[in-house]
Design an enzyme around this catalytic site. Structure first.
Site, PDB file in Angstrom:
ATOM      1  N   GLU B  46       0.896  -1.359   0.046  1.00  0.00           N
ATOM      2  CA  GLU B  46       0.079  -0.077  -0.071  1.00  0.00           C
ATOM      3  C   GLU B  46       0.961   1.088   0.101  1.00  0.00           C
ATOM      4  O   GLU B  46       1.804   1.338   0.873  1.00  0.00           O
ATOM      5  CB  GLU B  46      -0.880  -0.016   1.294  1.00  0.00           C
ATOM      6  CG  GLU B  46      -1.924  -0.983   1.372  1.00  0.00           C
ATOM      7  CD  GLU B  46      -2.287  -1.379   2.612  1.00  0.00           C
ATOM      8  OE1 GLU B  46      -2.607  -0.430   3.558  1.00  0.00           O
ATOM      9  OE2 GLU B  46      -2.604  -2.476   2.999  1.00  0.00           O
ATOM     10  N   ASP B  57      -4.534   9.069  11.232  1.00  0.00           N
ATOM     11  CA  ASP B  57      -3.067   8.514  11.477  1.00  0.00           C
ATOM     12  C   ASP B  57      -2.475   9.403  12.717  1.00  0.00           C
ATOM     13  O   ASP B  57      -3.002  10.121  12.965  1.00  0.00           O
ATOM     14  CB  ASP B  57      -2.290   8.949  10.194  1.00  0.00           C
ATOM     15  CG  ASP B  57      -2.797   7.951   8.989  1.00  0.00           C
ATOM     16  OD1 ASP B  57      -2.519   6.883   9.154  1.00  0.00           O
ATOM     17  OD2 ASP B  57      -2.941   8.660   8.021  1.00  0.00           O
TER      18      ASP B  57
END
Lengths: 393, 262
Positions: B46, B57
């Site tokens: 990814e 995140d």
């Protein structure tokens, strides 16, 4: 309502809930329950009682005589600055803490820019004995020290947001991260009409008390409940949406939203979102935001920490696009002058955010005898240092 | 059949996927890292495209995103770099990132460009199922680009079934409801959740991600899913090591060895 939200959470092309799956249950819980909870009699009774006895509502609608004479119009100030904690932010905070309580939440988080929403949230958390964590950009912590002290005094934990521009947008990111990590016991009190649906709608409803009262008070004072203009400043846009809400369907009322141009729209240091932004996705909703060509969010600038946000709420984006409201901008200098003028003419020191709305009066062409209501969204105590530095008092 | 479906039809256990941010640590490191990862034994990849406000995140990936942006990374440049991807890399590759850069690039154009350079799927955490299905699905289907959905420990069974119906290659199970970069504590609750998903016998393969930093967590995740994704731990290695390309084989080896032994 013609300009209201649809069942999927959209205002025309804007709104929705662009959130990671981690937040889906939280948002879904709110979507399912907020209307039922907030329209229940036990909720409205307590809300109204607190608004009256704790916040001090209704806030006065004050005919600003000398300002009216100066500009040749009938100018009324909706005195949200006289609310407990000094701004309109408390309206939403009260509504959301009662909601959080009924959802069984044990902990509340919030983001804040100028600190007004943080103070309002810390206040209602103290009132309800609920743990309170406020995220605030490191830069804002420095320029709004009195409000940081107030939050601490009220028992809140203030966590500095140290990522990105270290201002309101980053505080919002940090609050969302906290919510992702604490999905079950925590309620996120968003302070403006931004974020994923149902936040923009929910916050607008809590703030709509501003225009509901204004209509009634204007009728009592003038025999006419509709002004020619409703005017308010816009960062995310909660006081403006509160002021516009009950006038939206009254097409004769011209709605004017004042953005912060900072050092000038083309200066590279501005927060004038509708002038500088494009459609995109920010903090969970499709809206208009300031961004680079490849979709990175631009760091906005304004002398006023409360307008220093790179987007506007999705309903504002909609009102802008379909031209139901006019979006204008005012520079730092113009706002500071208007703040001083209001102090000297009316004996009211407005928040610098509010001073942006006041500054627009100079640019309006009144035909005579028109009625203007301005949301005096907050008091200027928190901004004294900035005013003093600017004018060299 | 794209490379992802091919992979899952031939190999269904202990698959390892690695996440890293394009343009980090150096602007031109994107394809070189991909090639080194394939060589070291990663099964699919990814590649994150950076965003200024990555709200799902944690600090490690926030930092890599910020650095990549400072390095000058953007979608235009990434697609330019990825033109050389398929000459060097044959394992499946996905793009992962936030929705706003995609909106600005043009959603249809993004799908078209991604497939042109050999991308097999995308993970856009802030593009939820409703918005995908009602507004954007057609573009993804038209270009045969898999859109990957996330499932968390608190996603309802009904919603998981719906996600299973909409998915074309795999379902991404988050080990916990949290941002990236936290260590997976494989508690009883987490195991119950994995167990519950396994019993649902979904049509699509499952991949566990978030919080998998070492070989024990990787092995554990592979007990319940077809694959596991390591992101922050790898990005941390890229952050610390100057000769990060040389360190890749050892990094992959230590993740995988334990699994084979177990």
């Amino acid at each position: 309502m013609k300009y209201g939200v649809d069942e999927q959470g959209y205002y025309g092309d804007f709104g929705g809930a662009y959130i990671p799956e981690m937040l889906y249950p939280n948002i879904e819980e709110l979507r399912q329950q907020y209307l039922e909870i907030t329209t229940d009699a036990s909720f409205t009774d307590e809300f109204n009682q607190l608004m009256r006895d704790y916040v001090g509502r209704p806030s006065p609608l004050y005919f600003a005589k000398r300002t009216s004479e100066l500009y040749g119009a009938n100018i009324y100030f909706k005195r949200e600055d006289l609310n407990h904690t000094g701004s309109h932010k408390i309206n939403n905070a009260i509504g959301q803490i009662l909601l959080a309580q009924r959802l069984g939440k044990k902990r509340v988080i919030a983001e804040t820019g100028a600190g007004q929403h943080g103070v309002a949230t810390a206040t209602v958390c103290a009132l309800k004995n609920i743990e309170c964590v406020v995220y605030m950009g490191e830069v804002d912590i420095e320029r709004q020290a009195p409000n940081v002290a107030r939050m601490k005094m009220l028992g809140a934990t203030v966590i500095p947001a140290t990522s990105g521009s270290k201002t309101l947008k980053d505080a919002t990111n940090e609050a969302m991260r906290d919510w992702i990590n604490n999905p079950e016991d925590t309620h996120y009190i968003i302070g403006s009409v931004v974020g994923p649906y149902p936040y923009p709608e929910m916050v607008a409803r809590f703030q709509s008390i501003i225009s509901a009262e204004t209509r009634k008070q204007l009728f009592e004072q003038t025999g006419n409940e509709l002004p020619d203009y409703a005017l308010a400043c816009v960062g995310g846009g909660s006081n403006a949406m509160g002021m516009f809400y009950h006038f939206l369907d009254e097409e004769s009322v011209k709605l004017v939203a004042v953005e912060a141009a900072g050092k000038g729209i083309d200066s590279g240091e501005s927060a004038a979102t509708t002038f500088l932004g494009r459609e995109g996705v920010l903090h969970g909703s499709r809206t208009i935001l300031m961004q680079t060509n490849d979709g990175q969010v631009v760091e906005p600038y304004s002398i006023s920490a409360g307008l220093d946000y790179p987007g506007i709420g999705p309903q504002h984006a909609h009102l802008y696009k379909i031209k139901r409201a006019e979006y204008v901008s005012i520079t730092d200098d113009e706002a500071m002058e208007a703040g001083l003028e209001c102090s000297r003419l009316e004996g009211i020191i407005p928040a610098i955010e509010t001073a942006h709305a006041l500054a627009h009066l100079k640019k309006m062409n009144f035909k005579g005898n028109e009625t203007v209501v301005i949301c005096l969204s907050g008091r200027g105590d928190k901004d004294l240092t900035t005013y003093i530095n600017h004018f060299g008092f | 059949m794209n490379r992802l479906n091919q992979l899952f039809s031939t190999k269904r256990e202990n698959l390892l996927s690695i996440y890293y941010t394009a343009g980090f640590p150096e602007l031109d490191s994107t394809v070189a890292i991909a090639a080194a990862l394939e060589k070291a034994g990663a099964d699919f990849l990814e590649i994150g495209f950076p965003y200024s406000d990555p709200l799902a995140d944690g600090p490690t990936i926030q930092h890599s995103s910020q650095t990549a942006l400072e390095n000058g990374m953007n979608l235009n440049l990434l697609f330019e770099q990825l033109k050389s991807l398929r000459a060097q890399v044959s394992i499946p590759v996905l793009l992962m990132g936030y929705f706003n850069p995609v909106v600005q690039y043009g959603i249809e154009n993004f799908c078209k460009k991604a497939v042109e350079v050999g991308i097999d799927g995308v993970i856009i955490p802030d593009l939820p199922m409703y918005e995908y299905e009602s507004l954007y699905k057609q573009y993804f289907l038209e270009h045969n680009l898999s859109n990957i959905f996330l499932v968390t420990p608190i996603t309802s069974e009904e919603r998981i079934r719906k996600i299973d119906d909409l998915s074309q290659s795999f379902i991404y199970l988050l080990s916990s409801s949290s941002i990236t970069g936290k260590n997976l504590e494989v508690s009883d609750t987490v195991e119950l959740y994995f167990e519950r998903i396994k019993k649902m016998e979904l049509k699509n393969p499952t991949v566990i991600g978030f919080g998998i930093s070492g070989n024990a967590a990787f092995a554990k995740a592979c007990k319940y899913a077809n694959a596991a994704i390591v992101g922050s731990a790898f990005v941390k290695m890229l952050t610390i090591e100057k000769d990060y390309i040389d360190k890749i084989p050892a990094f992959i080896k230590q993740l995988k060895n334990q699994t084979i032994a177990a």
